[in-house]
Design a protein around this motif. Structure first.
Motif, PDB file in Angstrom:
ATOM      1  N   ASP A   1       2.798   1.653  -3.261  1.00  0.00           N
ATOM      2  CA  ASP A   1       1.752   2.210  -4.562  1.00  0.00           C
ATOM      3  C   ASP A   1       1.622   3.984  -4.174  1.00  0.00           C
ATOM      4  O   ASP A   1       1.721   4.548  -4.870  1.00  0.00           O
ATOM      5  N   TYR A   2       1.225   4.213  -2.832  1.00  0.00           N
ATOM      6  CA  TYR A   2       0.709   5.575  -2.556  1.00  0.00           C
ATOM      7  C   TYR A   2       2.041   6.374  -2.958  1.00  0.00           C
ATOM      8  O   TYR A   2       1.657   7.298  -3.648  1.00  0.00           O
TER       9      TYR A   2
ATOM     10  N   PHE B   1       0.658  -1.032   0.002  1.00  0.00           N
ATOM     11  CA  PHE B   1      -0.384   0.032   0.020  1.00  0.00           C
ATOM     12  C   PHE B   1       0.696   1.253  -0.052  1.00  0.00           C
ATOM     13  O   PHE B   1       0.507   2.139  -0.678  1.00  0.00           O
TER      14      PHE B   1
ATOM     15  N   HIS C   1       2.614   6.887  -6.776  1.00  0.00           N
ATOM     16  CA  HIS C   1       1.756   7.920  -7.510  1.00  0.00           C
ATOM     17  C   HIS C   1       1.527   8.983  -7.105  1.00  0.00           C
ATOM     18  O   HIS C   1       1.252   9.816  -7.963  1.00  0.00           O
ATOM     19  N   TYR C   2       1.514   9.448  -5.657  1.00  0.00           N
ATOM     20  CA  TYR C   2       1.375  10.698  -5.339  1.00  0.00           C
ATOM     21  C   TYR C   2       2.307  11.672  -4.666  1.00  0.00           C
ATOM     22  O   TYR C   2       1.944  12.552  -4.489  1.00  0.00           O
TER      23      TYR C   2
END
Lengths: 136, 96
Positions: free
Chosen positions: B34-35, B31, B38-39
């Motif tokens: 990925d966070y 998690f 992406h951000y």
């Protein structure tokens, strides 16, 4: 002839001093570049600071200069650490980074500069402390 | 005897850890990975994910990492012999 030269020039090696003098501006520019571009490219405060610390260490290796004031550098480093803790506490933990997103770039560059100068001073102090200890 | 015992202990711990990790596998939830991937640019406006993590997501890590260098210098000043100032002046100031 060789023995005589060794006696007089224990302190200075002309090859090392000339090459270090040539490399000086490049070391400065390279360190500042790594620090200032830390948020865009690989690098950052710690790496650039380590490069900038080579300045003082190289100067000591060439000239055996002992005019570096460790206590003053230590105090400057403490002040830098205080600013280094205060700025993120206000900006990140106070979630100003969400409210003013345009300040994020300024924050990243400023923090990298602070960390860079602090690490440069710290590594220089460590090396000089040992050097003065060995010189006694 | 002490060296043999400590070497055996280290080897035993190494074998134990290797054995446990081969027998007992854990699939971590990606998690956070990925966070961040992406951000991070939206959150911190940095183009370098390492800088984004060091200066925003994990600010405590950077603060205390800067602190341990200062702590190391304070420890050196206290535990190394000598006053820590210049060689010529150190003796005079120490005597006063």
């Amino acid at each position: 002839m060789i023995e005589q030269r060794d006696e007089t020039s224990v302190q200075e090696d002309s090859i090392v001093s000339i090459i270090t003098g040539l490399l000086y501006p490049f070391i400065i520019v390279f360190g500042i570049y790594i620090i200032l571009n830390g948020h865009d490219t690989p690098g950052g405060g710690f790496q650039g600071g380590a490069i900038l610390a080579v300045l003082f260490i190289g100067r000591y290796l060439v000239a055996h200069s002992d005019d570096f004031d460790i206590h003053r550098a230590h105090n400057v480093e403490k002040v830098l650490l205080a600013i280094l803790i205060l700025v993120p506490v206000v900006f990140v933990f106070g979630s100003l980074s969400r409210s003013y997103p345009q300040l994020n770039q300024v924050y990243l560059v400023f923090m990298n500069l602070l960390i860079g100068f602090k690490v440069a001073l710290g590594l220089t102090i460590v090396v000089f402390r040992y050097a003065f200890f060995e010189d006694r | 005897m002490r060296f043999v015992a400590s070497a055996l202990l280290v080897i035993a711990v190494f074998v134990l850890v290797i054995g446990i990790t081969t027998v007992h596998r854990v699939e971590l939830d990606p998690f956070i990975y990925d966070y961040v991937i992406h951000y991070f640019e939206r959150d911190t406006h940095a183009k370098n994910a390492v800088a984004a993590i060091l200066l925003n997501y994990r600010m405590y890590d950077t603060m205390f990492e800067a602190l341990i260098l200062l702590t190391a210098i304070i420890g050196m000043n206290h535990f190394l012999p000598g006053t820590g100032s210049r060689p010529g002046k150190s003796e005079d100031q120490a005597d006063e």
